[in-house]
Write a protein that holds these residues in place. Structure first.
Motif, PDB file in Angstrom:
ATOM      1  N   ALA A 135      -7.280   7.630   0.800  1.00  0.00           N
ATOM      2  CA  ALA A 135      -6.537   7.923   2.034  1.00  0.00           C
ATOM      3  C   ALA A 135      -6.464   6.672   2.901  1.00  0.00           C
ATOM      4  O   ALA A 135      -5.410   6.356   3.466  1.00  0.00           O
ATOM      5  CB  ALA A 135      -7.191   9.068   2.790  1.00  0.00           C
ATOM      6  N   GLU A 136      -7.564   5.949   3.006  1.00  0.00           N
ATOM      7  CA  GLU A 136      -7.577   4.725   3.801  1.00  0.00           C
ATOM      8  C   GLU A 136      -6.621   3.688   3.224  1.00  0.00           C
ATOM      9  O   GLU A 136      -5.961   2.958   3.966  1.00  0.00           O
ATOM     10  CB  GLU A 136      -8.995   4.173   3.898  1.00  0.00           C
ATOM     11  CG  GLU A 136      -9.886   5.021   4.775  1.00  0.00           C
ATOM     12  CD  GLU A 136     -11.334   4.560   4.801  1.00  0.00           C
ATOM     13  OE1 GLU A 136     -11.607   3.394   4.443  1.00  0.00           O
ATOM     14  OE2 GLU A 136     -12.197   5.375   5.190  1.00  0.00           O
ATOM     15  N   ALA A 137      -6.519   3.632   1.893  1.00  0.00           N
ATOM     16  CA  ALA A 137      -5.585   2.702   1.250  1.00  0.00           C
ATOM     17  C   ALA A 137      -4.146   3.053   1.607  1.00  0.00           C
ATOM     18  O   ALA A 137      -3.331   2.164   1.887  1.00  0.00           O
ATOM     19  CB  ALA A 137      -5.785   2.717  -0.269  1.00  0.00           C
ATOM     20  N   ILE A 138      -3.823   4.337   1.628  1.00  0.00           N
ATOM     21  CA  ILE A 138      -2.470   4.776   1.976  1.00  0.00           C
ATOM     22  C   ILE A 138      -2.183   4.487   3.446  1.00  0.00           C
ATOM     23  O   ILE A 138      -1.105   4.004   3.809  1.00  0.00           O
ATOM     24  CB  ILE A 138      -2.278   6.277   1.644  1.00  0.00           C
ATOM     25  CG1 ILE A 138      -2.477   6.540   0.144  1.00  0.00           C
ATOM     26  CG2 ILE A 138      -0.918   6.771   2.121  1.00  0.00           C
ATOM     27  CD1 ILE A 138      -1.572   5.751  -0.784  1.00  0.00           C
ATOM     28  N   PHE A 139      -3.156   4.768   4.325  1.00  0.00           N
ATOM     29  CA  PHE A 139      -2.987   4.454   5.751  1.00  0.00           C
ATOM     30  C   PHE A 139      -2.761   2.954   5.946  1.00  0.00           C
ATOM     31  O   PHE A 139      -1.894   2.547   6.721  1.00  0.00           O
ATOM     32  CB  PHE A 139      -4.203   4.897   6.568  1.00  0.00           C
ATOM     33  CG  PHE A 139      -4.160   6.337   6.986  1.00  0.00           C
ATOM     34  CD1 PHE A 139      -3.175   6.804   7.842  1.00  0.00           C
ATOM     35  CD2 PHE A 139      -5.119   7.226   6.538  1.00  0.00           C
ATOM     36  CE1 PHE A 139      -3.136   8.137   8.236  1.00  0.00           C
ATOM     37  CE2 PHE A 139      -5.084   8.565   6.925  1.00  0.00           C
ATOM     38  CZ  PHE A 139      -4.099   9.011   7.773  1.00  0.00           C
ATOM     39  N   ALA A 140      -3.537   2.135   5.244  1.00  0.00           N
ATOM     40  CA  ALA A 140      -3.390   0.680   5.378  1.00  0.00           C
ATOM     41  C   ALA A 140      -2.005   0.237   4.916  1.00  0.00           C
ATOM     42  O   ALA A 140      -1.371  -0.616   5.552  1.00  0.00           O
ATOM     43  CB  ALA A 140      -4.480  -0.034   4.580  1.00  0.00           C
ATOM     44  N   ALA A 141      -1.510   0.813   3.821  1.00  0.00           N
ATOM     45  CA  ALA A 141      -0.175   0.461   3.319  1.00  0.00           C
ATOM     46  C   ALA A 141       0.894   0.794   4.345  1.00  0.00           C
ATOM     47  O   ALA A 141       1.818   0.012   4.573  1.00  0.00           O
ATOM     48  CB  ALA A 141       0.098   1.189   2.002  1.00  0.00           C
ATOM     49  N   ALA A 142       0.763   1.956   4.967  1.00  0.00           N
ATOM     50  CA  ALA A 142       1.741   2.357   5.988  1.00  0.00           C
ATOM     51  C   ALA A 142       1.671   1.411   7.182  1.00  0.00           C
ATOM     52  O   ALA A 142       2.705   0.972   7.700  1.00  0.00           O
ATOM     53  CB  ALA A 142       1.492   3.796   6.422  1.00  0.00           C
ATOM     54  N   GLN A 143       0.468   1.090   7.607  1.00  0.00           N
ATOM     55  CA  GLN A 143       0.310   0.205   8.761  1.00  0.00           C
ATOM     56  C   GLN A 143       0.857  -1.192   8.458  1.00  0.00           C
ATOM     57  O   GLN A 143       1.563  -1.776   9.272  1.00  0.00           O
ATOM     58  CB  GLN A 143      -1.166   0.123   9.146  1.00  0.00           C
ATOM     59  CG  GLN A 143      -1.409  -0.609  10.440  1.00  0.00           C
ATOM     60  CD  GLN A 143      -2.857  -0.508  10.870  1.00  0.00           C
ATOM     61  OE1 GLN A 143      -3.769  -0.542  10.048  1.00  0.00           O
ATOM     62  NE2 GLN A 143      -3.070  -0.396  12.177  1.00  0.00           N
ATOM     63  N   GLN A 144       0.566  -1.705   7.275  1.00  0.00           N
ATOM     64  CA  GLN A 144       1.041  -3.041   6.901  1.00  0.00           C
ATOM     65  C   GLN A 144       2.556  -3.093   6.770  1.00  0.00           C
ATOM     66  O   GLN A 144       3.178  -4.093   7.103  1.00  0.00           O
ATOM     67  CB  GLN A 144       0.395  -3.484   5.586  1.00  0.00           C
ATOM     68  CG  GLN A 144      -1.078  -3.754   5.700  1.00  0.00           C
ATOM     69  CD  GLN A 144      -1.754  -3.862   4.341  1.00  0.00           C
ATOM     70  OE1 GLN A 144      -1.143  -3.655   3.296  1.00  0.00           O
ATOM     71  NE2 GLN A 144      -3.034  -4.188   4.357  1.00  0.00           N
ATOM     72  N   SER A 145       3.160  -2.018   6.280  1.00  0.00           N
ATOM     73  CA  SER A 145       4.611  -2.013   6.087  1.00  0.00           C
ATOM     74  C   SER A 145       5.356  -1.704   7.381  1.00  0.00           C
ATOM     75  O   SER A 145       6.497  -2.106   7.551  1.00  0.00           O
ATOM     76  CB  SER A 145       5.003  -0.996   5.014  1.00  0.00           C
ATOM     77  OG  SER A 145       4.771   0.321   5.486  1.00  0.00           O
ATOM     78  N   GLY A 146       4.735  -0.937   8.273  1.00  0.00           N
ATOM     79  CA  GLY A 146       5.375  -0.568   9.529  1.00  0.00           C
ATOM     80  C   GLY A 146       6.032   0.797   9.517  1.00  0.00           C
ATOM     81  O   GLY A 146       6.688   1.178  10.480  1.00  0.00           O
TER      82      GLY A 146
END
Length: 182
Positions: A135-146
């Motif tokens: 879940a943290e990996a998915i959250f990080a991907a969303a945050q990094q992509s915008g």
């Protein structure tokens, strides 16, 4: 940032000659006419789209199940290939895959994604020591992509269409789930 739109679709319908004030990616004000210093939009402005059903990791194995079954495909053919793929997927891999997908979505006009999340096991088939790793990996991907993200946790109670119990779920968990459902 200010953006001037000759034509824009708002909740009330089509409007002309509006200036948007955008702060940290969020529209904070819409004013009448052109505001000095505003960038002029090219074309019309419409709201971003929402992808309300995503499984980002599936982007990386698209097409793998398209060949080799000589017409004997079934739902389970695809599912078995998915599980083999997941057996090699780390949380870092999932983050890279999701980030790439989310960037592609942003380029196509999507601004939010609802991600169905049911990945909880490492490449050894064990739960991650930190259960929230995927879940943290998915959250990080969303945050990094915008992209805006709604993470939808998923629990499958059955392994097939005929209510077969999940092979990897202990009977105590099933009992707890049944108690919750009654």
């Amino acid at each position: 940032m200010k953006l001037f739109a000759k034509k824009i679709l708002l909740a009330t319908g089509w409007e002309n000659n509006k200036t948007l004030t955008i702060e940290q990616g969020v529209i904070t004000d819409i004013s009448e006419g052109y505001s000095a210093g505003a960038e002029r939009a090219k074309g019309v402005i419409i709201p971003g789209m929402v992808n309300c059903h995503s499984h980002a990791f599936q982007r990386a194995f698209a097409g793998f199940s398209e060949q080799g079954s000589e017409g004997q495909d079934s739902f389970w053919t695809w599912r078995n290939i998915m599980y083999k793929f997941l057996g090699q997927l780390t949380s870092q891999d999932a983050q890279v895959i999701a980030k790439q997908l989310y960037i592609e979505m942003l380029k196509m006009g999507y601004t939010r994604v609802a991600e169905f999340h049911y990945l909880h096991h490492d490449i050894n088939g064990e739960n991650y020591a930190e259960l929230s790793a995927m879940a943290e990996a998915i959250f990080a991907a969303a945050q990094q992509s915008g992209i805006g993200l709604t993470l939808l946790p998923v629990l499958y109670r059955f392994s097939g269409f005929d209510s077969q119990a999940l092979a990897m779920v202990k009977s105590a968990l099933l009992t707890q789930l049944n108690n919750l459902m009654t």
